[in-house]
Motif scaffolding. Structure first.
Motif, PDB file in Angstrom:
ATOM      1  N   THR A 165     -24.852 -56.813 -12.079  1.00 35.37           N
ATOM      2  CA  THR A 165     -25.504 -55.849 -11.382  1.00 35.37           C
ATOM      3  C   THR A 165     -26.228 -56.601 -10.214  1.00 35.37           C
ATOM      4  OG1 THR A 165     -27.611 -56.593 -12.271  1.00 35.37           O
ATOM      5  CG2 THR A 165     -26.642 -54.946 -13.496  1.00 35.37           C
ATOM      6  N   SER A 166     -26.562 -55.776  -9.025  1.00 34.90           N
ATOM      7  CA  SER A 166     -27.910 -56.605  -7.268  1.00 34.90           C
ATOM      8  C   SER A 166     -28.602 -56.083  -7.684  1.00 34.90           C
ATOM      9  CB  SER A 166     -26.366 -56.015  -6.921  1.00 34.90           C
ATOM     10  OG  SER A 166     -27.412 -56.986  -5.372  1.00 34.90           O
ATOM     11  N   TYR A 167     -29.950 -56.301  -7.020  1.00 36.05           N
ATOM     12  CA  TYR A 167     -30.975 -55.502  -6.630  1.00 36.05           C
ATOM     13  C   TYR A 167     -30.714 -55.943  -5.548  1.00 36.05           C
ATOM     14  CZ  TYR A 167     -30.857 -56.681 -11.978  1.00 36.05           C
ATOM     15  OH  TYR A 167     -30.069 -56.298 -13.361  1.00 36.05           O
ATOM     16  N   ASN A 168     -32.107 -55.272  -4.473  1.00 34.30           N
ATOM     17  CA  ASN A 168     -31.824 -54.608  -3.032  1.00 34.30           C
ATOM     18  C   ASN A 168     -32.907 -54.367  -2.478  1.00 34.30           C
ATOM     19  OD1 ASN A 168     -28.679 -55.644  -2.643  1.00 34.30           O
ATOM     20  ND2 ASN A 168     -29.130 -53.910  -4.201  1.00 34.30           N
ATOM     21  N   HIS A 169     -33.346 -55.265  -0.877  1.00 33.33           N
ATOM     22  CA  HIS A 169     -34.143 -54.330  -0.378  1.00 33.33           C
ATOM     23  C   HIS A 169     -35.610 -54.977  -0.947  1.00 33.33           C
ATOM     24  CE1 HIS A 169     -31.790 -52.248   1.145  1.00 33.33           C
ATOM     25  NE2 HIS A 169     -31.549 -51.167  -0.167  1.00 33.33           N
ATOM     26  N   ALA A 170     -35.800 -56.445  -1.561  1.00 33.04           N
ATOM     27  CA  ALA A 170     -36.955 -56.464  -2.279  1.00 33.04           C
ATOM     28  C   ALA A 170     -37.328 -57.399  -1.532  1.00 33.04           C
ATOM     29  CB  ALA A 170     -36.786 -57.358  -3.617  1.00 33.04           C
ATOM     30  N   THR A 171     -39.247 -57.275  -1.813  1.00 33.50           N
ATOM     31  CA  THR A 171     -39.682 -58.323  -0.852  1.00 33.50           C
ATOM     32  C   THR A 171     -39.197 -59.491  -0.958  1.00 33.50           C
ATOM     33  OG1 THR A 171     -42.349 -58.495   0.193  1.00 33.50           O
ATOM     34  CG2 THR A 171     -42.393 -58.081  -2.370  1.00 33.50           C
ATOM     35  N   HIS A 200     -38.307 -48.958  -2.329  1.00 32.94           N
ATOM     36  CA  HIS A 200     -37.940 -48.163  -3.213  1.00 32.94           C
ATOM     37  C   HIS A 200     -36.925 -49.526  -3.811  1.00 32.94           C
ATOM     38  CE1 HIS A 200     -35.026 -48.606  -0.490  1.00 32.94           C
ATOM     39  NE2 HIS A 200     -33.651 -48.412  -0.864  1.00 32.94           N
ATOM     40  N   LEU A 201     -36.550 -49.736  -5.164  1.00 28.37           N
ATOM     41  CA  LEU A 201     -35.296 -50.558  -5.500  1.00 28.37           C
ATOM     42  C   LEU A 201     -33.819 -50.129  -5.672  1.00 28.37           C
ATOM     43  CD1 LEU A 201     -34.246 -53.082  -7.367  1.00 28.37           C
ATOM     44  CD2 LEU A 201     -34.859 -52.298  -8.434  1.00 28.37           C
ATOM     45  N   HIS A 202     -32.726 -50.365  -4.434  1.00 30.94           N
ATOM     46  CA  HIS A 202     -31.036 -50.150  -4.669  1.00 30.94           C
ATOM     47  C   HIS A 202     -30.711 -50.974  -5.643  1.00 30.94           C
ATOM     48  CE1 HIS A 202     -27.779 -48.209  -2.775  1.00 30.94           C
ATOM     49  NE2 HIS A 202     -26.834 -49.322  -2.536  1.00 30.94           N
ATOM     50  N   PHE A 203     -30.213 -50.429  -6.785  1.00 31.66           N
ATOM     51  CA  PHE A 203     -29.740 -51.090  -7.808  1.00 31.66           C
ATOM     52  C   PHE A 203     -28.638 -50.791  -7.485  1.00 31.66           C
ATOM     53  CE2 PHE A 203     -28.663 -50.361 -12.507  1.00 31.66           C
ATOM     54  CZ  PHE A 203     -28.731 -52.408 -12.666  1.00 31.66           C
ATOM     55  N   MET A 204     -27.567 -52.007  -7.762  1.00 39.18           N
ATOM     56  CA  MET A 204     -25.629 -51.964  -7.619  1.00 39.18           C
ATOM     57  C   MET A 204     -25.230 -52.619  -8.942  1.00 39.18           C
ATOM     58  SD  MET A 204     -25.410 -53.102  -3.816  1.00 39.18           S
ATOM     59  CE  MET A 204     -24.103 -52.436  -4.171  1.00 39.18           C
ATOM     60  N   ALA A 205     -23.858 -52.085  -9.987  1.00 43.37           N
ATOM     61  CA  ALA A 205     -23.474 -52.359 -10.701  1.00 43.37           C
ATOM     62  C   ALA A 205     -21.586 -52.666 -10.451  1.00 43.37           C
ATOM     63  CB  ALA A 205     -23.256 -52.000 -11.855  1.00 43.37           C
ATOM     64  N   TRP A 206     -20.866 -53.774 -10.923  1.00 44.16           N
ATOM     65  CA  TRP A 206     -19.560 -54.021 -10.435  1.00 44.16           C
ATOM     66  C   TRP A 206     -19.140 -53.928 -12.419  1.00 44.16           C
ATOM     67  CZ3 TRP A 206     -23.305 -55.939  -7.186  1.00 44.16           C
ATOM     68  CH2 TRP A 206     -22.918 -55.487  -6.337  1.00 44.16           C
ATOM     69  N   VAL A 207     -18.601 -53.519 -12.493  1.00 43.67           N
ATOM     70  CA  VAL A 207     -17.693 -53.922 -14.081  1.00 43.67           C
ATOM     71  C   VAL A 207     -15.849 -53.935 -14.005  1.00 43.67           C
ATOM     72  CG1 VAL A 207     -16.611 -52.933 -16.208  1.00 43.67           C
ATOM     73  CG2 VAL A 207     -19.223 -51.580 -14.915  1.00 43.67           C
ATOM     74  N   GLY A 223     -39.389 -54.056  -2.644  1.00 43.32           N
ATOM     75  CA  GLY A 223     -39.715 -54.069  -0.926  1.00 43.32           C
ATOM     76  C   GLY A 223     -39.015 -52.867  -0.234  1.00 43.32           C
ATOM     77  N   SER A 224     -39.334 -53.727   0.991  1.00 47.80           N
ATOM     78  CA  SER A 224     -38.192 -52.358   1.563  1.00 47.80           C
ATOM     79  C   SER A 224     -38.071 -53.247   2.926  1.00 47.80           C
ATOM     80  CB  SER A 224     -39.656 -51.479   2.517  1.00 47.80           C
ATOM     81  OG  SER A 224     -38.949 -50.207   3.667  1.00 47.80           O
ATOM     82  N   THR A 225     -36.843 -54.414   2.285  1.00 43.62           N
ATOM     83  CA  THR A 225     -36.687 -54.880   3.832  1.00 43.62           C
ATOM     84  C   THR A 225     -34.753 -54.669   3.869  1.00 43.62           C
ATOM     85  OG1 THR A 225     -35.848 -56.422   1.780  1.00 43.62           O
ATOM     86  CG2 THR A 225     -37.450 -57.542   3.209  1.00 43.62           C
ATOM     87  N   GLY A 226     -34.548 -54.745   5.481  1.00 41.45           N
ATOM     88  CA  GLY A 226     -33.318 -54.069   5.372  1.00 41.45           C
ATOM     89  C   GLY A 226     -32.770 -52.898   5.875  1.00 41.45           C
ATOM     90  N   TYR A 227     -32.358 -52.642   5.885  1.00 44.05           N
ATOM     91  CA  TYR A 227     -31.853 -51.203   5.808  1.00 44.05           C
ATOM     92  C   TYR A 227     -32.335 -49.956   5.240  1.00 44.05           C
ATOM     93  CZ  TYR A 227     -27.939 -52.174   9.494  1.00 44.05           C
ATOM     94  OH  TYR A 227     -26.935 -53.749  10.236  1.00 44.05           O
ATOM     95  N   SER A 228     -33.764 -50.355   5.136  1.00 45.72           N
ATOM     96  CA  SER A 228     -34.798 -49.586   4.421  1.00 45.72           C
ATOM     97  C   SER A 228     -35.879 -48.285   5.093  1.00 45.72           C
ATOM     98  CB  SER A 228     -35.239 -50.229   3.150  1.00 45.72           C
ATOM     99  OG  SER A 228     -36.254 -49.409   2.801  1.00 45.72           O
TER     100      SER A 228
END
Length: 510
Positions: free
Chosen positions: A457-463, A492-499, A483-488
């Protein structure tokens, strides 16, 4: 353009026969059309002065509402590019409204100019009619004056002939009947002639009065037409001013639109590069996850092989000891048979225990090596949401408002405010923590094999994050803050997952 109206003379006497210059229509020139950069769209003030302004206000509110509604969908896009796209759309709408206003203003200008022309022509005709009426009145007055002189002389002569001594003269003079009749006839003729002249004078006076009234009416008509011409001229001037303002506004809108388009084009190019970087980042992450899975599988296979070899060696040693014990028992005497049997039985039990250990160790090594960072809670209880905030944008295809094509939104957005804690979705090991231009501050956790699937899992844009690479985290543990770092464009929290190394919809984990 300036144009003087024929001068009015309200202080002069009526029928003064003042011949003023006619309305000069030829002095209407062509309008100069100069494009002037401005920021305010000025609308025509004659018919509907606020109509187009209202349309622009309504359109502005509509655009603002659309931006507010789609703000969550723009979370993962370049803020500069998003603003440039919105500005371009707004400028295009403003340009359309300005062009519409210009068409209206130019039509009003044309109509006002035609009305002005017609009023000027009507004034010229009225002035000519006034001049003719005044001339006719003057001629009639001259005729009356002439006849007044003629009639006056006749009346004087008649009055001189008509005296009270006429009868006495008839009695006292030597006058016969024929001479008397002649005098009476002459007197009658003189009176008839005088009456005719008086009638002619009366008729001329009537005509003069009529001409005078016509001249008076003509003067009133000229005054009315002069006022109408003045109004038409003023309206034409106002229409020209409004039309020029509309042209200036359109010019300003054109300049603004061109600038917005140039900015948007540059932003699109930048966004293309950004998207290319995001795609490259996605491929790199997928490759790193695949490498970790391969390494985990290799480690698992090696551990299994080592455990199997070790167990087999232990089993072989136990078997050898059992065989030796059996051989020794065979050589023993009958007296020692019971002790030897006991020893052989013990050896057999040790061999059985060794085989059982092989099976137990194999299973244990499989579980521990295939899930170096997993825990019983993650496999038995599954995953939890990394945030309790509402989901504002789901995983899947959506229309890119800047590049104008459909692309994958590669995660699930939780609309949490900045500073909200981010929780680990499951137990695992922090494998990566770094900053990326697109995803901002991101953290990647390897959960190992969960229910037979390798999950990351990945957690993105955090402060910021408060855990380090290599650190083991438990499910629900706070790992950072939204947070709102990067292209934001917002917190918000952009949550990703790989299986098994493939990017998936994070909601399939639940």
């Amino acid at each position: 353009m300036n144009r003087d109206l024929p001068p009015a003379d309200p202080s002069g006497p009526r029928n003064s026969f003042n011949r003023s210059n006619p309305f000069d229509v030829k002095r209407l020139g062509k309008l100069a059309r100069t494009l002037v950069v401005g920021l305010t769209v000025l609308m025509l003030g004659l018919a509907q002065p606020l109509a187009h302004a209202d349309e622009l206000d309504d359109r502005k509110k509509e655009i603002e509402a659309q931006l507010a509604q789609s703000k969550q969908d723009l979370h993962d896009y370049n803020q500069v590019a998003a603003r440039a796209a919105a500005a371009l759309e707004a400028s295009q709408n403003e340009l359309a409204a300005a062009e519409s206003a210009l068409r209206t203003a130019e039509q009003a200008e044309t109509d006002a100019a035609e009305k002005d022309k017609q009023a000027a022509a009507a004034l010229v005709i009225a002035q000519r009619e006034l001049a003719a009426a005044k001339a006719a009145a003057a001629k009639a007055k001259d005729e009356v004056d002439k006849w007044m002189k003629t009639v006056g002389a006749t009346v004087i002569q008649t009055q001189q002939q008509r005296t009270d001594l006429l009868g006495l003269a008839v009695l006292t003079t030597d006058t016969n009947m024929g001479s008397l009749n002649q005098r009476v006839q002459w007197s009658k003729t003189l009176m008839d002639s005088t009456q005719a002249k008086l009638d002619r004078l009366r008729a001329l006076q009537f005509a003069a009065d009529a001409a005078e009234q016509k001249a008076t009416d003509a003067e009133a008509d000229v005054a009315a037409k002069r006022a109408a011409a003045q109004r038409a001229y003023t309206e034409a001037q106002q229409a020209r001013t409004a039309s020029q303002q509309a042209r200036d506004a359109r010019a300003a809108a054109v300049v603004t639109n061109e600038q917005a388009r140039a900015t948007a084009d540059a932003a699109v190019e930048e966004e293309k590069q950004n998207q290319a970087q995001l795609e490259a980042e996605g491929k790199d992450v997928a490759e790193r996850i695949a490498d970790r899975i391969a390494a985990q599988k290799a480690a698992e296979a090696k551990a299994k092989a080592e455990a199997a070899a070790k167990t087999k060696a232990e089993a072989d040693a136990a078997e050898r000891r059992a065989a030796a014990a059996r051989a020794e028992a065979a050589k023993a005497t009958a007296a020692k048979k019971a002790a030897a049997d006991a020893k052989a039985k013990k050896a057999e039990e040790e061999a059985a225990a060794a085989k059982k250990k092989v099976a137990t160790t194999s299973a244990s090594n499989s579980n521990s090596s295939s899930s170096k960072s997993s825990s019983s809670s993650s496999s038995s209880k599954g995953f939890i949401y990394p945030s309790g905030a509402v989901i504002t944008s789901s995983y899947g295809q959506r229309f890119h408002p800047i590049l104008r094509y459909w692309k994958l939104h590669d995660g699930t957005d939780f609309g949490a405010s900045c500073g909200t804690p981010i929780k680990a979705a499951a137990a695992g090991v922090v494998e990566e923590r770094y900053y990326n231009a697109g995803y901002g501050n991101r953290l990647i956790i390897d959960h190992g094999s969960v229910n037979g699937r390798y999950v990351t899992t990945s957690y993105n844009h955090a402060t910021r994050y408060i855990v380090s690479v290599g650190q083991r985290v438990s499910q629900g543990q706070t790992i950072g803050y939204v947070g709102s770092t990067g292209y934001s464009t917002g917190c918000h929290l952009h949550f990703m997952a790989w299986v098994n190394g493939s990017l998936v919809n994070p909601m399939t984990l639940y």
